[in-house]
Design an enzyme around this catalytic site. Structure first.
Site, PDB file in Angstrom:
ATOM      1  N   ASP A 293       5.297  -1.972   4.437  1.00  0.00           N
ATOM      2  CA  ASP A 293       5.358  -2.451   5.567  1.00  0.00           C
ATOM      3  C   ASP A 293       5.215  -1.294   6.577  1.00  0.00           C
ATOM      4  OD1 ASP A 293       2.765  -3.534   6.670  1.00  0.00           O
ATOM      5  OD2 ASP A 293       4.804  -4.482   8.366  1.00  0.00           O
ATOM      6  N   GLU A 340       1.780   1.183   2.384  1.00  0.00           N
ATOM      7  CA  GLU A 340       1.059   1.002   3.365  1.00  0.00           C
ATOM      8  C   GLU A 340       0.499   2.017   3.978  1.00  0.00           C
ATOM      9  OE1 GLU A 340      -0.811  -2.038   6.958  1.00  0.00           O
ATOM     10  OE2 GLU A 340       1.371  -0.663   6.833  1.00  0.00           O
ATOM     11  N   ASP A 392      -4.438  -8.357   7.158  1.00  0.00           N
ATOM     12  CA  ASP A 392      -4.893  -8.425   9.008  1.00  0.00           C
ATOM     13  C   ASP A 392      -6.220  -8.237   8.724  1.00  0.00           C
ATOM     14  OD1 ASP A 392      -2.118  -8.810   9.589  1.00  0.00           O
ATOM     15  OD2 ASP A 392      -2.063  -6.447   9.832  1.00  0.00           O
TER      16      ASP A 392
END
Length: 491
Positions: A293, A340, A392
């Site tokens: 992430d 990511e 998200d």
């Protein structure tokens, strides 16, 4: 990574009888669904213990598991809960998680199971063995016990300076004074990891592998920072002068002020990034692939003065780069990593990802601005992972409803369709047919659910992380439809 497909669904979003998705029969049923649908990957979100706000990215520990995900029915099957106690944990699935009610009831239920388990010599021996081979556990359970003792205040506000400073004599004293509580938290972690191991073995046996997230940062008020303060950029009182966030972007005009402590990269590099090695080793026991992430922070990260009210006033500082990534890739060659690489990117971020040999991400909901957009499939390289959207993002149906006219017009020209339903299906086919190694869609996108099923709205504090799949939504007919699409595109 071979050409394949997967579905994104958090554990907490699984259906079931106990107020939140758990590691029990509904998780196995979803594995069966994935197998029937021709999907070889299940992508989830972090599974650590959450705090206020219930975000899986705000956890008390980067190593521990969330006790709320423990399946009460499996405990009852081991003789640790009676039928009436199990019934008390049941709650109607309204499609939303009531975290306040869940926290009130679940701790009591698990304590009832603990009182029976500690009298069982076989279980007690297994728990002792688990504790002996789990090096992070002692600090975590002591942190939890201290939080109870100090009325849930953050560790840097605890009245006892010796406990606050993590001094060994004080920790021994705390362990003795809070022995029952420490043991209870140990049993919770034993149950979580026992149930997780059984679920993962089941999934792998069905040719389904699990993708988990490794958040770039950890929470300031966590067992990790309390126990290993030297790894983080803090003053003598344990408070940061600068904190993590991201500058203004697509999601937020003020940026996102996360508040996590920054790392002491120079010290971490000197000891060979031992903390990160231990962290990824823990994640490797949970997941078959790890999505790093906020990969952008590996190259450079946004540092915001701790007193700032928004993230606007930060500056970019240099990240650990290939020094850290090279260590992780070489130490754990069995792990598939996904970068990511979203947000404000530079050539240096792309170069770092390529040098480390990691596939990046392409998000179709960001793609439809024009033919040069790198998220459009005709611009892909094969070494990437294509998503309809991440946790998200809005769902595809929600995106269609809220997108601008020019964006939708280009999307429909590109896809050769019109209308909400046809556009949604065409985006799915577009991702499945791309050259990306892996295609991942949210289950909501196959179901055609709207913004009411969105998992998270970045920058919004309330109302996130509580969406749940309803019973029988992921049924045989949907699995057959997804399998046919997946096979059509050779995944």
């Amino acid at each position: 990574m071979e050409r394949s497909a997967g579905i994104l669904l958090p554990i907490f979003s699984l259906p079931g009888e106990y107020g939140i998705g758990t590691l029990g029969k509904e998780a196995r049923a979803f594995v069966d669904f994935l197998h029937s649908a021709g999907q070889r990957w299940w992508q989830i979100l972090p599974v650590g213990p959450t705090v206020a706000g219930n975000s899986p990215y705000t956890s008390e520990s980067t190593f521990a598991g969330n006790p709320l995900l423990i399946d009460p029915a499996l405990l009852a099957g081991d003789g640790l809960l009676e039928e009436a106690e199990l019934a008390s944990a049941q709650a109607p699935n309204t499609g939303r998680i009531d975290y306040a009610a869940l926290h009130r009831a679940r701790s009591t239920l698990l304590y009832q199971a603990y009182c029976r388990a500690r009298e069982n010599a076989v279980i007690a021996e297994k728990v002792r063995d688990f504790a002996e081979r789990t090096p992070w556990l002692r600090d975590y359970v002591l942190y939890r016990a201290a939080k109870r003792r100090f009325e849930n205040r953050p560790w840097f506000d605890w009245e006892d300076p010796e406990i606050r400073r993590h001094e060994q004599a004080a920790l021994d004293r705390l362990a003795e004074e809070q022995a029952e509580l420490v043991e209870f938290y140990t049993y919770e972690q034993f149950w979580f990891f026992s149930q997780w191991e059984a679920l993962k073995q089941y999934a792998n046996g069905m040719d389904v592998r699990i993708i988990g997230d490794l958040p770039f940062y950890v929470s300031l008020d966590s067992a990790d920072v309390w126990a290993e303060r030297k790894e983080f950029l803090l003053d003598q009182e344990g408070r940061p002068s600068k904190v993590a966030g991201v500058p203004p972007d697509y999601f937020s005009e003020d940026g996102q002020l996360w508040g996590n402590p920054l790392y002491r990269w120079d010290a971490q590099k000197q000891d060979g990034f031992g903390w990160w090695i231990r962290r990824v080793e823990g994640a490797s026991k949970l997941f078959d692939a790890i999505r790093i992430d906020h990969f952008r922070g590996m190259e450079s990260y946004w540092a915001v003065p701790a007193e700032s009210k928004t993230a606007k006033n930060g500056i970019w500082e240099k990240g650990p780069g290939i020094d850290l990534l090279g260590v992780l890739v070489s130490w754990f060659p069995q792990i598939t990593y996904i970068a990511e690489d979203l947000g404000i990117l530079t050539d240096q971020v792309h170069e770092l990802r390529d040098r480390a040999g990691l596939p990046g991400m392409r998000v179709l909901e960001f793609a439809f601005s024009g033919p040069d957009n790198s998220y459009l499939p005709h611009n892909y390289r094969h070494d990437c992972v294509c998503y309809t959207g991440t946790h998200d993002n809005d769902t595809l149906a929600g995106w269609y409803t809220n997108a601008g006219k020019e964006e939708l017009a280009f999307a429909q020209r590109y896809l050769g369709v019109s209308g909400a339903g046809e556009t949604r299906k065409a985006v799915l086919r577009c991702g499945l047919g791309s050259v990306a190694q892996l295609f991942v869609a949210q289950i909501q996108d196959y179901l055609g659910l709207g913004s009411e099923a969105r998992i998270n709205v970045p920058g919004v504090a309330e109302g996130n992380w509580n969406w749940r799949l309803l019973p029988d939504q992921a049924d045989g007919a949907l699995a057959e439809e997804i399998r046919a699409m997946t096979q059509t595109y050779g995944r």
